[in-house]
Every structure is written in C-alpha cells, then in structure tokens.
Design a protein around this motif. Structure first.
Motif: not given
Length: 143
Positions: A53-64
């Motif tokens: 979670i600390g490496r999430i950089d984009t909204f798409d990444d959050l959704q993934r």
C-alpha cells in the motif's frame, strides 16, 4: 488455489482474549470454504500488504490492490466520499467490510495505511473523486 494448498498456507494466529471479535473460530471448522481465505492474512502477510500500500502511486494501482485483496483473501475495500464535501483525505470513508476472520486490528491498519498514502499523493484522491463524479468531469460543458 486448491484446497490442499490452503492447508499448506499458514493461518493467522488468534488474537488475545478480549482484544478482538473477529469470529475466527467460525472459519476454522471449514478451512475449505471461500470465506476462510481471510485467515491466510498472517501478521507477516499483513505487513507485506501495508508495504505494498505504501508503494501505491496511481488510482489504478489503488484499484488493483483492492481487487487483489478481494480476489485472494475475500476482503472488500470500500473507499467513498462522505455526504458532505471533501476538502481533505479525512473526507473519505476508507474501510474494510466486516467479515468473519478479519481481525479488528487489520480493519484499522489497512485503511490507515491507505489514508496515509492518499495524503502523500493527492492526485490519487483527485482521480478517486473524479471516479465518483465529484469533480464534475461528466457534467455538461466540463471540457
């Protein structure tokens, strides 16, 4: 994941008495049930999830990440704007839906990690709000 593989996976240890009402015992009766996947989120795996979670950089990444949590563990992540206007990340309701086997601590730490990351990268929040049409991108003349 095969049923035999589920038994090879370590499962989360029970919480100290009185510290949690995760109803873990319900799932121990049938480790083959799809709902029992949540028990594979051991404390070490939870730490890895928080790091991810600390490496999430984009909204798409959050959704993934949310999709993977649901597919692999059966955990449903819900992020929605509150009824009033959103001025900060605190205006978002971030939670894991209650389910048997999901530790109280996990229901707090995962949303807290997501909130922290959203505070660090506000463009994800803007994309999230846009996905909920709160920035008006779908409104007539918003181009």
């Amino acid at each position: 994941m095969s049923q035999a593989a589920l038994f090879q996976q370590p499962i989360r240890k029970e919480c100290p008495p009185g510290a949690c009402k995760c109803e873990r015992e319900q799932l121990l009766d049938d480790l083959h049930a799809p709902a029992a996947r949540v028990l594979m989120l051991t404390r070490d795996e939870e730490k890895r999830l928080i790091e991810r979670i600390g490496r999430i950089d984009t909204f798409d990444d959050l959704q993934r990440v949310g999709m993977l949590m649901q597919r692999n563990l059966g955990i449903v992540l819900q992020i929605v704007p509150v009824a009033r206007e959103v001025r900060t990340v605190r205006g978002l309701q971030i939670r894991l839906l209650d389910q048997p086997g999901l530790c109280h601590k996990t229901r707090q730490t995962v949303p807290a990690a997501i909130r922290k990351r959203l505070e660090e990268i506000p463009t994800i929040v803007y994309a999230l709000l846009d996905a909920h049409d709160l920035l008006g991108s779908a409104a007539p003349g918003a181009e």
